[in-house]
Write an enzyme that holds these catalytic residues in place. Structure first.
Site, mmCIF file in Angstrom:
data_model
loop_
_atom_site.group_PDB
_atom_site.id
_atom_site.type_symbol
_atom_site.label_atom_id
_atom_site.label_comp_id
_atom_site.label_asym_id
_atom_site.label_seq_id
_atom_site.Cartn_x
_atom_site.Cartn_y
_atom_site.Cartn_z
ATOM 1 N N LEU A 132 0.810 -1.230 0.000
ATOM 2 C CA LEU A 132 0.000 0.000 0.000
ATOM 3 C C LEU A 132 0.840 1.275 0.000
ATOM 4 O O LEU A 132 0.332 2.342 0.304
ATOM 5 C CB LEU A 132 -0.953 0.011 1.201
ATOM 6 C CG LEU A 132 -2.080 -1.018 1.145
ATOM 7 C CD1 LEU A 132 -2.900 -0.977 2.426
ATOM 8 C CD2 LEU A 132 -2.974 -0.786 -0.044
ATOM 9 N N CYS A 155 3.144 -1.524 8.914
ATOM 10 C CA CYS A 155 1.734 -1.206 8.664
ATOM 11 C C CYS A 155 0.907 -2.470 8.447
ATOM 12 O O CYS A 155 -0.182 -2.606 8.993
ATOM 13 C CB CYS A 155 1.602 -0.291 7.463
ATOM 14 S SG CYS A 155 2.475 1.272 7.654
ATOM 15 N N HIS A 156 1.412 -3.385 7.627
ATOM 16 C CA HIS A 156 0.649 -4.586 7.305
ATOM 17 C C HIS A 156 1.473 -5.858 7.418
ATOM 18 O O HIS A 156 0.997 -6.931 7.076
ATOM 19 C CB HIS A 156 0.037 -4.458 5.903
ATOM 20 C CG HIS A 156 -0.865 -3.290 5.796
ATOM 21 N ND1 HIS A 156 -0.459 -2.103 5.218
ATOM 22 C CD2 HIS A 156 -2.124 -3.079 6.231
ATOM 23 C CE1 HIS A 156 -1.454 -1.224 5.291
ATOM 24 N NE2 HIS A 156 -2.473 -1.797 5.895
ATOM 25 N N GLY A 157 2.729 -5.751 7.849
ATOM 26 C CA GLY A 157 3.531 -6.935 8.152
ATOM 27 C C GLY A 157 4.283 -7.577 7.009
ATOM 28 O O GLY A 157 4.566 -8.767 7.071
ATOM 29 N N PRO A 170 1.544 -9.309 3.009
ATOM 30 C CA PRO A 170 0.631 -9.052 1.890
ATOM 31 C C PRO A 170 1.258 -8.397 0.661
ATOM 32 O O PRO A 170 0.602 -8.305 -0.371
ATOM 33 C CB PRO A 170 -0.416 -8.125 2.507
ATOM 34 C CG PRO A 170 0.327 -7.385 3.559
ATOM 35 C CD PRO A 170 1.325 -8.363 4.117
#
Length: 191
Positions: A132, A155-157, A170
């Site tokens: 992202l 943020c999202h790993g 992701p």
């Protein structure tokens, strides 16, 4: 019967039409008017065409030069190019070995380490997570570098290895490698 003499018999001659000159005054005026019109269109159109060129500040940001000499082995620096962070890491022998030893079957986006670097010790990446658009951690020694010693996006790993390849999380693709060239043994131009 009354005969009328022909013009030739009467001694009357018709004047022959003079040959037209190759260029008449009218042709010259048409040519001159056309030339002035073309110049006028150019004068009017030039500012519009010139306005489409990139601004000087944009051209100045199109490339950056990075001095590699102060970057110690194992250290990384961040530079900015067109509003995006550029990660430059002077990799250790252990980081290079770890990147080369990774089997391609373990990678989400398979890419050999040799195809991502121009010189083994220097890794240059666009520091934007491909999930992202976050900026991953890993540039400072105290940062969490993730499970694979490269970069970690909290943020999202997403986890990246020492070659900037996505290993977990992701993010769909590896950290991109920008266009860069070595302009000397200790300096690169990015962009």
């Amino acid at each position: 019967m009354d005969q009328t003499p022909t013009q030739q018999q009467a001694g009357i001659t018709r004047p022959e039409a003079p040959e037209a000159p190759a260029e008449t005054r009218r042709d010259f005026l048409k040519l001159t008017t056309g030339a002035f019109a073309a110049v006028g269109v150019g004068v009017v159109a030039w500012p519009f065409i010139h306005s489409m060129n990139p601004a000087r500040d944009t051209l100045a940001m199109a490339t950056i030069e990075i001095d590699l000499s102060p970057i110690a082995e194992g250290q990384a620096v961040t530079a900015m190019l067109r509003g995006k962070p550029i990660f430059v890491r002077h990799r250790t022998a252990a980081e290079i070995q770890a990147a080369r030893a990774t089997p391609m079957s373990e990678l989400k986006d398979p890419a050999p380490d040799q195809g991502r670097v121009q010189r083994d010790a220097w890794l240059v990446l666009v520091g934007v997570c491909t999930h992202l658009g976050c900026v991953p951690l890993g540039q400072r020694a105290m940062d969490n570098r993730g499970d694979y010693g490269g970069w970690f996006c909290p943020c999202h790993g997403s986890h990246y290895d020492t070659s900037g390849r996505v290993r977990k999380g992701p993010a769909p693709t590896n950290l991109p490698v920008p266009t860069y060239t070595f302009i000397s043994p200790t300096q690169i131009r990015v962009g």
